[in-house]
Design a protein around this motif. Structure first.
Motif, mmCIF file in Angstrom:
data_model
loop_
_atom_site.group_PDB
_atom_site.id
_atom_site.type_symbol
_atom_site.label_atom_id
_atom_site.label_comp_id
_atom_site.label_asym_id
_atom_site.label_seq_id
_atom_site.Cartn_x
_atom_site.Cartn_y
_atom_site.Cartn_z
ATOM 1 N N GLY A 214 0.845 -1.189 0.000
ATOM 2 C CA GLY A 214 0.000 0.000 0.000
ATOM 3 C C GLY A 214 0.881 1.240 0.000
ATOM 4 O O GLY A 214 1.758 1.392 0.849
ATOM 5 N N ILE A 215 0.653 2.134 -0.947
ATOM 6 C CA ILE A 215 1.497 3.313 -1.126
ATOM 7 C C ILE A 215 0.662 4.574 -0.904
ATOM 8 O O ILE A 215 -0.415 4.717 -1.491
ATOM 9 C CB ILE A 215 2.103 3.360 -2.547
ATOM 10 N N VAL A 216 1.162 5.488 -0.078
ATOM 11 C CA VAL A 216 0.459 6.757 0.126
ATOM 12 C C VAL A 216 1.366 7.908 -0.329
ATOM 13 O O VAL A 216 2.435 8.128 0.242
ATOM 14 C CB VAL A 216 0.014 6.955 1.595
ATOM 15 N N PRO A 217 0.972 8.633 -1.370
ATOM 16 C CA PRO A 217 1.708 9.844 -1.733
ATOM 17 C C PRO A 217 1.517 10.903 -0.635
ATOM 18 O O PRO A 217 0.421 11.051 -0.102
ATOM 19 C CB PRO A 217 1.058 10.283 -3.044
ATOM 20 N N VAL A 218 2.589 11.628 -0.311
ATOM 21 C CA VAL A 218 2.531 12.560 0.819
ATOM 22 C C VAL A 218 2.053 13.927 0.338
ATOM 23 O O VAL A 218 2.859 14.843 0.100
ATOM 24 C CB VAL A 218 3.904 12.654 1.514
ATOM 25 N N HIS A 219 0.735 14.068 0.189
ATOM 26 C CA HIS A 219 0.181 15.374 -0.160
ATOM 27 C C HIS A 219 0.431 16.366 0.965
ATOM 28 O O HIS A 219 0.694 17.540 0.728
ATOM 29 C CB HIS A 219 -1.323 15.262 -0.433
ATOM 30 N N SER A 220 0.307 15.897 2.192
ATOM 31 C CA SER A 220 0.530 16.722 3.378
ATOM 32 C C SER A 220 1.363 15.910 4.364
ATOM 33 O O SER A 220 0.889 14.907 4.884
ATOM 34 C CB SER A 220 -0.800 17.132 4.022
ATOM 35 N N PHE A 221 2.610 16.356 4.616
ATOM 36 C CA PHE A 221 3.469 15.600 5.526
ATOM 37 C C PHE A 221 2.877 15.576 6.935
ATOM 38 O O PHE A 221 2.910 14.534 7.609
ATOM 39 C CB PHE A 221 4.870 16.206 5.554
ATOM 40 N N LYS A 222 2.315 16.668 7.386
ATOM 41 C CA LYS A 222 1.737 16.723 8.725
ATOM 42 C C LYS A 222 0.576 15.746 8.860
ATOM 43 O O LYS A 222 0.499 14.992 9.838
ATOM 44 C CB LYS A 222 1.250 18.141 9.042
ATOM 45 N N ALA A 223 -0.313 15.720 7.871
ATOM 46 C CA ALA A 223 -1.474 14.831 7.929
ATOM 47 C C ALA A 223 -1.043 13.369 7.886
ATOM 48 O O ALA A 223 -1.540 12.541 8.658
ATOM 49 C CB ALA A 223 -2.424 15.144 6.779
ATOM 50 N N ALA A 228 0.017 8.199 10.507
ATOM 51 C CA ALA A 228 0.999 7.133 10.702
ATOM 52 C C ALA A 228 1.189 6.828 12.183
ATOM 53 O O ALA A 228 1.292 5.662 12.579
ATOM 54 C CB ALA A 228 2.327 7.517 10.065
ATOM 55 N N SER A 229 1.217 7.868 13.009
ATOM 56 C CA SER A 229 1.423 7.651 14.444
ATOM 57 C C SER A 229 0.268 6.891 15.060
ATOM 58 O O SER A 229 0.452 6.102 15.988
ATOM 59 C CB SER A 229 1.610 8.994 15.158
ATOM 60 N N ARG A 230 -0.941 7.084 14.535
ATOM 61 C CA ARG A 230 -2.109 6.371 15.058
ATOM 62 C C ARG A 230 -2.211 4.959 14.484
ATOM 63 O O ARG A 230 -2.770 4.070 15.127
ATOM 64 C CB ARG A 230 -3.398 7.143 14.738
ATOM 65 N N TRP A 238 14.690 10.632 7.538
ATOM 66 C CA TRP A 238 15.055 11.178 6.231
ATOM 67 C C TRP A 238 13.838 11.742 5.500
ATOM 68 O O TRP A 238 13.950 12.708 4.738
ATOM 69 C CB TRP A 238 15.760 10.138 5.362
ATOM 70 N N LEU A 239 12.656 11.141 5.746
ATOM 71 C CA LEU A 239 11.451 11.628 5.087
ATOM 72 C C LEU A 239 11.049 12.985 5.662
ATOM 73 O O LEU A 239 10.693 13.912 4.927
ATOM 74 C CB LEU A 239 10.318 10.616 5.259
ATOM 75 N N ALA A 240 11.111 13.109 6.987
ATOM 76 C CA ALA A 240 10.802 14.393 7.624
ATOM 77 C C ALA A 240 11.752 15.476 7.113
ATOM 78 O O ALA A 240 11.332 16.622 6.859
ATOM 79 C CB ALA A 240 10.900 14.250 9.135
ATOM 80 N N GLN A 241 13.023 15.116 6.941
ATOM 81 C CA GLN A 241 14.015 16.074 6.475
ATOM 82 C C GLN A 241 13.678 16.583 5.070
ATOM 83 O O GLN A 241 13.857 17.769 4.770
ATOM 84 C CB GLN A 241 15.396 15.427 6.472
ATOM 85 N N ARG A 242 13.163 15.708 4.234
ATOM 86 C CA ARG A 242 12.860 16.124 2.858
ATOM 87 C C ARG A 242 11.730 17.144 2.787
ATOM 88 O O ARG A 242 11.686 17.960 1.864
ATOM 89 C CB ARG A 242 12.534 14.902 1.998
ATOM 90 N N ASP A 244 11.049 19.235 5.374
ATOM 91 C CA ASP A 244 11.327 20.294 6.327
ATOM 92 C C ASP A 244 11.373 21.660 5.634
ATOM 93 O O ASP A 244 12.023 21.823 4.599
ATOM 94 C CB ASP A 244 12.676 20.026 7.014
ATOM 95 N N GLY A 245 10.644 22.631 6.206
ATOM 96 C CA GLY A 245 10.645 23.992 5.689
ATOM 97 C C GLY A 245 9.724 24.244 4.520
ATOM 98 O O GLY A 245 9.742 25.350 3.944
ATOM 99 N N LEU A 246 8.897 23.251 4.151
ATOM 100 C CA LEU A 246 8.027 23.414 2.989
ATOM 101 C C LEU A 246 6.559 23.639 3.360
ATOM 102 O O LEU A 246 5.690 23.562 2.497
ATOM 103 C CB LEU A 246 8.136 22.181 2.078
ATOM 104 N N GLU A 247 6.295 23.941 4.642
ATOM 105 C CA GLU A 247 4.908 24.097 5.087
ATOM 106 C C GLU A 247 4.173 25.181 4.296
ATOM 107 O O GLU A 247 2.981 25.056 4.011
ATOM 108 C CB GLU A 247 4.872 24.437 6.590
#
Length: 304
Positions: A214-223, A228-230, A238-242, A244-247
């Motif tokens: 199952g693949i999820v494109p990251v339209h919104s990293f925060k969402a 994912a945490s739930r 490394w994903l968070a780093q990519r 970072d700063g693009l909000e």
């Protein structure tokens, strides 16, 4: 499954992409505006000839009617086989059986059978409904008794958040397979090594059905991070780093999201994976781009 770094032998760079198969997941719309957006996304993706499209079912069966409406419209208006999600929560066996029979009568032949989340949502304590199907393996067996449904179930490369261990989680998957499941679709993940190790453990357990990533494109990293945490899916540093700063930079964020998803999917192709299930979030843009990189093109109607 082997990752080969020799460009001349990379499967993702071969011209023949005929073995690649995709499926798409949508959720039923809550508003008239959302319905227009959903069907625009469906219209964009269906020409890629997916093997099926699935429609989700809200916590506690909260979207039962909207799911049914979306799935039956797919039957009426498209040639793509739909798969309806069905859960065990908040209903008796008789009620769930009635829903399944209604799907069969409407022409639906594929069910995604899930335990489901409690009405309070992910993280709330699950209690089987009195007189209902207790768990997804029970639901799978019930569906197979009702009609000749094709049945897909869930798999968790990092284990279900409520499972005590990965071994217990694989035992639960085996129970679903023994009940008649035809395919497993994984929770989304971002580390392909995690998926590969999981499939190896599943095969060692004697489970031979397809384990579709199952693949999820990251339209919104925060969402995606919050979900994912739930859901028990890890988000690598490394994903968070990519992201970072693009909000506040949606254009660049979209480009990064495309690159991240493409990198993951093409690496899986190089490892020998040919089937993919995309969690579209009812948006076609990133998914369409990834499918294009996989070699999929809209089917052109031949002139009579």
């Amino acid at each position: 499954m082997t990752n080969n770094n020799n460009d001349s032998e990379r499967l993702s760079r071969r011209e023949d992409h005929s073995k690649i198969g995709v499926s798409f997941e949508f959720f039923p719309p809550k508003t008239a505006e959302a319905e227009v957006s959903l069907w625009a996304s469906i219209g964009k993706l269906l020409p890629l000839a997916p093997r099926f499209v699935s429609v989700t079912y809200g916590a506690g069966g909260s979207t039962r009617e909207r799911t049914h409406q979306t799935v039956t419209r797919l039957v009426r208006e498209t040639e793509t086989p739909p798969a309806a999600h069905l859960t065990c929560v908040a209903a008796t066996r008789e009620e769930i059986d009635d829903v399944a029979r209604a799907y069969w009568e409407a022409g639906v032949r594929h069910i995604v059978a899930l335990r489901g989340d409690p009405p309070a949502g992910i993280g709330a304590h699950y209690e089987p409904h009195p007189g209902g199907y207790a768990y997804s393996n029970d639901l799978v067996a019930g569906l197979k008794d009702i009609a000749g449904f094709e049945v897909s179930v869930a798999a968790y490369p990092e284990k279900h958040p409520e499972s005590p261990s990965i071994d217990a989680d694989i035992d639960a998957l085996k129970a679903k397979v023994d009940a008649g499941a035809d395919r497993a679709i994984t929770q989304f993940f971002f580390d392909n090594d995690t998926y590969e190790r999981y499939v190896e453990r599943v095969r060692k357990a004697g489970i031979e059905i397809p384990i579709v990533p199952g693949i999820v494109p990251v339209h919104s990293f925060k969402a995606v991070s919050n979900f994912a945490s739930r859901a028990g899916a890890s988000v690598p540093a490394w994903l968070a780093q990519r992201f970072d700063g693009l909000e506040d930079d949606p254009a660049t964020r979209q480009l990064v999201a495309s690159a991240v998803a493409a990198e993951q999917v093409l690496d899986l192709v190089d490892r020998g994976i040919t089937d993919f299930h995309f969690y579209t979030m009812n948006r076609a843009d990133l998914v369409y781009a990834i499918c294009h990189l996989l070699g999929l093109r809209p089917k052109v109607e031949e002139a009579a």
